[in-house]
Scaffold this motif. Structure first.
Motif, PDB file in Angstrom:
ATOM      1  N   ARG A  36      40.710  49.452 -10.466  1.00 53.73           N
ATOM      2  CA  ARG A  36      40.533  48.038 -10.135  1.00 53.73           C
ATOM      3  C   ARG A  36      39.049  47.679 -10.055  1.00 53.73           C
ATOM      4  NH1 ARG A  36      45.353  47.302 -10.860  1.00 53.73           N
ATOM      5  NH2 ARG A  36      46.824  46.401  -9.387  1.00 53.73           N
ATOM      6  N   CYS A  37      38.307  47.970 -11.107  1.00 54.05           N
ATOM      7  CA  CYS A  37      36.863  47.740 -11.077  1.00 54.05           C
ATOM      8  C   CYS A  37      36.545  46.270 -10.826  1.00 54.05           C
ATOM      9  CB  CYS A  37      36.242  48.160 -12.403  1.00 54.05           C
ATOM     10  SG  CYS A  37      36.247  49.934 -12.641  1.00 54.05           S
ATOM     11  N   PRO A  68      31.814  50.226 -15.321  1.00 55.45           N
ATOM     12  CA  PRO A  68      33.254  50.393 -15.544  1.00 55.45           C
ATOM     13  C   PRO A  68      33.481  51.514 -16.556  1.00 55.45           C
ATOM     14  CG  PRO A  68      32.504  48.177 -16.131  1.00 55.45           C
ATOM     15  CD  PRO A  68      31.299  49.033 -15.959  1.00 55.45           C
ATOM     16  N   CYS A  69      34.679  51.670 -17.019  1.00 55.88           N
ATOM     17  CA  CYS A  69      34.927  52.724 -18.006  1.00 55.88           C
ATOM     18  C   CYS A  69      34.717  52.170 -19.413  1.00 55.88           C
ATOM     19  CB  CYS A  69      36.350  53.254 -17.853  1.00 55.88           C
ATOM     20  SG  CYS A  69      37.588  52.116 -18.479  1.00 55.88           S
ATOM     21  N   GLY A 106      36.635  48.909 -19.922  1.00 62.43           N
ATOM     22  CA  GLY A 106      36.105  47.726 -19.246  1.00 62.43           C
ATOM     23  C   GLY A 106      34.838  47.220 -19.907  1.00 62.43           C
ATOM     24  N   HIS A 159      36.777  56.562 -11.533  1.00 63.44           N
ATOM     25  CA  HIS A 159      35.792  56.315 -10.480  1.00 63.44           C
ATOM     26  C   HIS A 159      36.087  57.111  -9.213  1.00 63.44           C
ATOM     27  CE1 HIS A 159      35.078  52.939 -13.193  1.00 63.44           C
ATOM     28  NE2 HIS A 159      33.863  52.919 -12.696  1.00 63.44           N
ATOM     29  N   VAL A 212      44.796  51.869 -21.789  1.00 65.87           N
ATOM     30  CA  VAL A 212      45.623  51.708 -20.592  1.00 65.87           C
ATOM     31  C   VAL A 212      46.994  51.291 -21.100  1.00 65.87           C
ATOM     32  CG1 VAL A 212      45.974  50.519 -18.415  1.00 65.87           C
ATOM     33  CG2 VAL A 212      43.655  50.970 -19.205  1.00 65.87           C
TER      34      VAL A 212
END
Ligand code: SF4
Length: 735
Positions: free
Chosen positions: A62-63, A90-91, A94, A226, A629
């Motif tokens: 949930r960044c 983020p990744c 993101g 994260h 995702v």
């Protein structure tokens, strides 16, 4: 068994994740440096107004992210480093949100199908024409078949409070069939819940205080990248890292002790661990006596199981399990991070229950930094979901349809869900989801979608595989084109999702579309006139203690708020669990009523497979991969470069079958076939193959129109009506 203690390997995971994100962020031509070493083009993109929004994907992280906006256009995204959970990065997914938002294949206007379903022939129409078609069809279906002939299909493409649940107002008001969104976690909810009475575990931010972190069936590098820094912090303070997983994930490779059991034999592994704990008096007698029921039965059950059977079933040696159990048994504050894939099995609830019993034997349920993190849903369930979703608009009782059952539920004749008959569906509305990528036994689902008497509406941002079977396609906005909020299901936060830009093209945000559909149907309810900010206020209008004082205005100011939830879960401070008996239940009436062993049930998946499948040579596992995702991000240029069509094969099996890395391979069973490229690796054990879950068919370069779910079972889990993707067996051959 792996026994590696070098902590820097974990740092390596973080480093490679960041490297991956940079690869995703920056095309080579953007890396022109000026003489000071600054990247001028990136600096230019970072200028402008800053908006805060959260990643609304189905991801534990949930960044919280900061977006630069210039002249109404999103130009840059980075992590909101004010929030420790997210940090500045983020990744890889993101970091592609700018490209994602302005993707060349964004659907920018409504379209109507002009060829056969699946023929990819469309005609652009105006929204007014689209509304005419939609309203006419909706009324026709209701008149001819009744409102339950309408079924929404959606899941987690947009996890915002409104983005995910706002549409329920429309479907509640119209009286459609109710979609049970059970595909993901429900077997584990029953399994862990049957012991603890809840699936809520400790705050992940307390992981640094534990002295033993157990990664059980979880892949942090996919589902919680994260969170690795928290594990590192614990390790810095001397915590041990243990891992159990049939897939050797990066954390497994770097754990102090790693067990690689055969798939879905985890209840047997837990039983082996408990045998050792009992034999060496490492169980918490006080906790078992004061806080549990059924401890004597559980101990007797464990003692009745023979080590030889544990070794045969799990493929592990007694010594391996005992070494694991010894570390686990000496720890004082143990957090188990339990994955979701493990419970997607025919024995999912029973297997996860055994893990919770193991944790209870050590008394790990009544103090901070202990317990099981599985589905920390209180930040979501604490909101006023009834009001936000408009459950008060529902009149009468509508039939329920399990989303995992589309192979059966969408049949023209004798449709069923969870083995009970339902009325046929004639109008399917797909949004926030992509059933052709996600549904198990998807070949049967596709045949159903092709039905001439099934009108399919697709409301999405891009042309997914599912939209190919739609009659009407409507352009949806991204999460960044409206206001929303989001609650965590892992950490303990509620966060803001500010509107970053105006809707792109003729697209509409989820709520705008469903509210207008309601108004055009003639619904006068205020529910269809509420703005997103009105609805956010309604979600926050709750008696839930940890939501007191949390308002939209506060969220707009602070952007993210850590929820002050009771720490000692599931045996709360008053000493009571949320079970029927108010104790931790090592003996469960719920399991007994379901027809299972009320203590520990050691059934195996193969026992429940059909004859033609149970003897196929390979067990197919299809977990998530770091660059996707579920079915999201398949259209994004930088993400596409990461292969989602690999089939991992153990070297022993590969040698026997003459397969090398890079060879095209075929997997097949009685449900279908699918093609992949082989990767020969010890990440999977002999007898196991691994592919990515929820991959698209249309982008598979090794076999167009095949994907992992061409093979997976549509039969549900033992409890909870969850998908059982991993209870699938296949043949493997060189193609
Ligand atoms: S997918 Fe997960 S890790 Fe990546 S940006 Fe979204 S929330 Fe963060």
């Amino acid at each position: 068994m792996m026994k590696l203690t070098r902590r820097y390997f974990l740092q390596g995971i973080g480093a490679s994740a960041v490297l991956g994100t940079l690869t995703g962020l920056a095309p080579t031509k953007a890396l022109a440096m000026n003489s000071y070493g600054a990247n001028t083009s990136l600096l230019a993109k970072r200028a402008g107004t800053i908006k805060y929004s959260s990643c609304l994907r189905n991801c534990a992280d949930r960044c919280l992210m900061k977006f630069s906006v210039q002249n109404g256009r999103m130009t840059y995204v980075r992590g909101a480093d004010e929030q420790y959970k997210t940090g500045s990065c983020p990744c890889v997914k993101g970091l592609t949100y700018v490209e994602y938002t302005y993707a060349p294949d964004r659907i920018l206007h409504p379209m109507v199908r002009v060829g056969e379903k699946g023929s990819h022939k469309w005609r652009r129409i105006t929204w007014e024409e689209a509304w005419d078609i939609l309203i006419k069809k909706t009324n026709e279906v209701i008149e001819q078949y009744g409102s339950e002939a309408i079924l929404p299909y959606s899941y987690s493409g947009n996890y915002g409070a409104i983005g995910m649940r706002g549409a329920d107002r429309f479907f509640n008001r119209i009286g459609s069939s109710i979609l049970d969104r059970l595909v993901c976690t429900e077997a584990g909810v029953w399994g862990y819940g049957s012991v603890q009475g809840t699936t809520d575990g400790p705050d992940p931010e307390t992981i640094p205080n534990c002295d033993c972190y157990v990664s059980w069936g979880f892949n942090e590098t996919v589902s919680n990248v994260h969170g690795i820094k928290l594990i590192n912090e614990a390790r810095d303070k001397g915590a041990k890292v243990l891992a159990v997983n049939p897939n050797r994930t990066p954390i497994c490779s770097q754990a102090d002790i790693y067990l690689q059991p055969k798939p879905s034999t985890d209840a047997w592994v837990a039983t082996g661990v408990m045998k050792y704990l009992i034999a060496h008096d490492m169980i918490d007698h006080d906790f078992l006596k004061n806080c549990c029921i059924g401890a004597d039965q559980a101990i007797a059950k464990v003692n009745s199981v023979d080590w030889k059977d544990i070794e045969r079933v799990t493929g592990l040696t007694q010594k391996q399990i005992e070494e694991f159990a010894d570390v686990y048994g000496h720890a004082e504050r143990i957090i188990i991070r339990a994955g979701y894939g493990m419970q997607r099995n025919y024995n999912g609830a029973r297997m996860t229950r055994a893990i919770a019993i193991m944790q209870a034997m050590r008394g790990m349920f009544d103090k901070p930094s202990c317990g099981i993190i599985y589905d920390n849903v209180r930040p979501i369930t604490g909101m006023n979901l009834n009001l936000g979703r408009g459950n008060y608009l529902r009149k009468g009782k509508q039939q329920h349809v399990n989303m995992t059952d589309l192979d059966m539920a969408l049949k023209a004749e004798n449709p069923t869900t969870e083995n009970r008959p339902i009325k046929p569906i004639h109008l399917l509305v797909i949004y926030n989801g992509n059933p052709v990528a996600v549904s198990p036994n998807v070949n049967a689902v596709i045949e159903n979608l092709k039905r001439k008497d099934l009108f399919v509406v697709g409301f999405d941002m891009i042309m997914t595989d599912s939209l190919e079977y739609c009659d009407l396609i409507l352009p949806a906005s991204t999460q960044f084109e409206t206001d929303d909020i989001i609650g965590d299901y892992h950490s303990w936060y509620v966060q803001i999702c500010e509107k970053v830009i105006e809707p792109v093209g003729e697209s509409k945000p989820n709520w705008d579309f469903f509210a207008e559909w309601g108004r055009r149907m003639g619904f006068k309810d205020q529910a269809f006139r509420d703005t997103p900010k009105d609805i956010i206020r309604q979600f926050l209008q709750t008696e839930t203690p940890w939501y007191q004082g949390i308002t939209l205005e506060r969220l707009e100011k602070e952007k993210f708020i850590h929820l002050d939830m009771p720490e000692s879960v599931p045996v709360r401070s008053g000493g009571k669990a949320e079970t029927e008996s108010s104790k931790i239940e090592l003996y469960s009436n719920i399991m007994k009523k379901a027809g299972f062993d009320p203590v520990i049930d050691l059934a195996l998946c193969e026992e429940e497979m059909p004859e033609e499948e149970k003897n196929l040579p390979f067990r197919l596992l299809s977990p998530g991969i770091p660059q996707r995702v579920n079915s999201s991000f398949y259209n994004v240029k930088y993400i596409r470069a990461y292969n989602a069509y690999e089939c991992e094969v153990n070297p022993e099996d590969a040698k026997r079958l003459g397969i090398k890395s890079g060879d095209k391979v075929r997997l097949n069973n009685q449900r279908g076939e699918a093609f992949f490229v082989a990767r020969v690796t010890t990440r999977v054990a002999p007898g196991v193959v691994r592919t990515a879950k929820c991959n698209w068919r249309s982008t598979n370069p090794y076999g167009q129109n095949t994907n992992t779910n061409s093979l997976t079972t549509g039969k549900l889990t033992d409890m909870g009506g969850c998908s059982a993707y991993h209870s699938t067996r296949v043949n493997l051959s060189k193609a």
